[in-house]
Design an enzyme around this catalytic site. Structure first.
Site, PDB file in Angstrom:
ATOM      1  N   CYS A   1       1.990 -59.048  85.712  1.00  0.00           N
ATOM      2  CA  CYS A   1       0.999 -59.698  85.486  1.00  0.00           C
ATOM      3  C   CYS A   1       0.543 -59.788  83.954  1.00  0.00           C
ATOM      4  O   CYS A   1       0.451 -61.416  83.405  1.00  0.00           O
ATOM      5  CB  CYS A   1      -0.267 -60.158  86.443  1.00  0.00           C
TER       6      CYS A   1
ATOM      7  N   CYS B   1      -8.077 -65.136  82.709  1.00  0.00           N
ATOM      8  CA  CYS B   1      -8.326 -64.192  82.535  1.00  0.00           C
ATOM      9  C   CYS B   1      -9.697 -63.658  82.875  1.00  0.00           C
ATOM     10  O   CYS B   1     -10.445 -62.508  83.387  1.00  0.00           O
ATOM     11  CB  CYS B   1      -9.268 -63.733  80.650  1.00  0.00           C
TER      12      CYS B   1
END
Lengths: 130, 404
Positions: A37, A106
């Protein structure tokens, strides 16, 4: 992609980069994400007898925002109790670092890493108590 | 040395000043501004003369007949016209098309459209070296195959397709062979008479000419017919209507004339820059050049820096303009489809950058760029948990990741 000043600051001067001994019972380790990812965070905490996080370290493979999110997380965790640290939310990280929508994942990853490190520490404590 | 350093010539090249000078002469009332299709006055005649001169300059570079040169708006339009135009015209001969997984989106997306129209498309899978071999093409051919479309030089990894050998397979079977040569025209000598290629796409801005102009080469012997995709005044022998953009065309013509003189020198320059750049990276662990190391152009290098994420690497390289080998610039879940087609795993694909050199790149720039790359890779590996694991001897493919 333009980054906020805070992201650039954390990226260029990351806080608390490092690694602690996984086997130390006072250390909790959280590793989240996947290389496929594009981001992997490892966040570690060292907890004193009073349940306060005395040190935190991280290493992150990922974009600038992922590095900044984990760097900030270590800063915020230090000096907090486990319960206080568990209350850190990804939205606070988004706000502090002014992350754009495409980078929200994030901050989610950083929150996951915090929780994983705390869980790991508590599991170790329970195991040694049992 | 001017910063930032431009190392993205595969994306686009600056217009050569000698080209720009010719272009500005075709704009204002003092210049050659007429409509090349105007037959009734000198303004039109002068513009037409400039167009035909440019057509000869392009033809001359690839050893074609000027009547085989069709002006378009760029390589994307050339690809569309070639593939749709041929597929539509020859649909009675069959509905099967062969291309590859490495092609540019202008080819892939055009093929997808034809699939929606009822055509069948075979997407060839390259080997790990990124090469589509003549054997691969031959084994995919069917009774009803009408068209093979492959690129000459790959835009992401710089590998070269053996189009001469593939033409020997398609021609005797009367299969039309289209080649996207956007990336090769400024990098490799092309002699269309030596190649059994029927249609070839070119771009102005990859060859130090302007953006917004391209060429489709359409072979006359044997004659290739196309169904027009743009209808109107019947320009370009009916294949592509629309007023010709004199300044753009003059620019592309001049860019070809310069290449005729300088291609060899440009190629030697690129080879020496490549060697210089790679020698600087020598000694850094886990650095891989993607795609065949022998069957390639020197000026497009796709490099994987294992255990370092591409976007953060670019963030460290503030003095250099490069592109992320992975198509994702937002750390999204999808790495480059070209690198995936080579069989690269996700983390390697996420760790790749494309460096492309050009006519104006200097040795000093390459030295500075390589030094920055070295420092950035060292810094980011210090930060990388994957690097730690690699150093601890852990095989990352055996780790169970907590995907998100």
């Amino acid at each position: 992609m333009s980054y906020s000043k805070k992201v650039i600051d954390h990226y260029e001067n990351p806080r608390n980069v490092g690694r602690m001994d996984d086997d130390d019972p006072s250390v909790g380790t959280g590793m989240v994400g996947a290389p496929a990812c594009g981001d992997v965070m490892r966040l570690q905490i060292k907890v004193d007898n009073a349940g306060v996080i005395e040190d935190a370290k991280f290493k992150t493979y990922g974009c600038g925002s992922a590095i900044a999110s984990s760097s900030l997380a270590t800063e915020w965790m230090k000096g907090r109790t486990l319960d206080e640290a568990a209350e850190i939310r990804n939205t606070q990280i988004v706000e502090e670092l002014a992350l754009p929508p495409v980078k929200i994942h994030c901050s989610v990853l950083a929150e996951d890493a915090i929780k994983a490190a705390i869980d790991d520490y508590r599991r170790k404590q329970n195991d040694s108590a049992a | 040395m001017k910063l930032p350093i431009y190392l993205d010539y595969a994306a686009t090249a600056p217009v050569d000043p000698r080209v720009a000078e010719k272009m500005v002469q075709c704009l204002t009332s003092e210049g050659n501004f007429g409509n090349p299709a105007s037959r009734s006055h000198v303004f039109g005649w002068k513009a037409e003369e400039a167009i035909e001169n440019a057509r000869s300059q392009v033809a001359d570079l690839i050893n074609a007949d000027p009547r085989e040169i069709v002006w378009t708006s760029g390589a994307t339009e050339s690809d569309n016209l070639a593939i749709k135009g041929a597929a539509h015209f020859y649909k009675r001969n069959g509905k099967h098309i062969i291309t590859s997984r490495l092609e540019h989106k202008a080819v892939l997306d055009t093929c997808r459209q034809l699939e929606r129209e009822g055509y069948e498309v075979t997407y060839l899978e390259p080997g790990a070296d990124g090469i589509i071999t003549p054997t691969l093409v031959e084994s995919a051919i069917r009774e009803d195959t009408i068209l093979v479309s492959l690129m000459h030089v790959n835009n992401e990894i710089g590998t070269v397709t053996d189009i001469a050998a593939i033409g020997e397979i398609t021609r005797p079977r009367k299969i039309i062979f289209h080649v996207d040569a956007a990336q090769s025209l400024a990098r490799l000598p092309i002699d269309i008479n030596e190649l059994k290629v029927d249609l070839m796409s070119f771009s102005g801005h990859k060859i130090y000419g302007p953006k917004g102009i391209g060429v489709l080469y359409v072979r006359r012997k044997p004659r290739i017919r196309l169904e027009a995709q743009m209808h109107g005044g019947g320009h370009e022998r009916g294949m592509r209507s629309g007023t010709l953009a004199t300044h753009q065309i003059v620019g592309m013509g001049e860019a070809c004339a310069l290449l005729k003189q300088e291609l060899q020198a440009n190629a030697e320059h690129a080879e020496s820059l490549k060697q210089r750049f790679l020698s600087h990276l020598d000694g850094i662990e886990e650095v891989h050049v993607n795609g065949s190391i022998v069957q390639r152009v020197p000026s497009v290098l796709n490099v994987s820096f294992n255990f370092v994420e591409g976007e953060s690497l670019i963030m460290s390289l503030q003095d250099i303009a490069v592109s992320s080998g992975s198509a994702c610039t937002s750390a999204s879940l999808e790495p480059s489809y070209v690198l995936r087609a080579l069989g690269l795993n996700d983390e390697m694909a996420h760790s790749s950058l494309r460096f492309s050199f050009g006519r104006f790149t200097t040795e000093e720039e390459v030295d500075h760029a390589a030094e920055q790359v070295r420092k950035a890779v060292e810094k980011l590996r210090e930060l990388s948990p994957l690097w730690d694991m690699y150093k601890d001897g852990i095989d990352l493919s055996t780790v169970e990741w907590v995907a998100h």
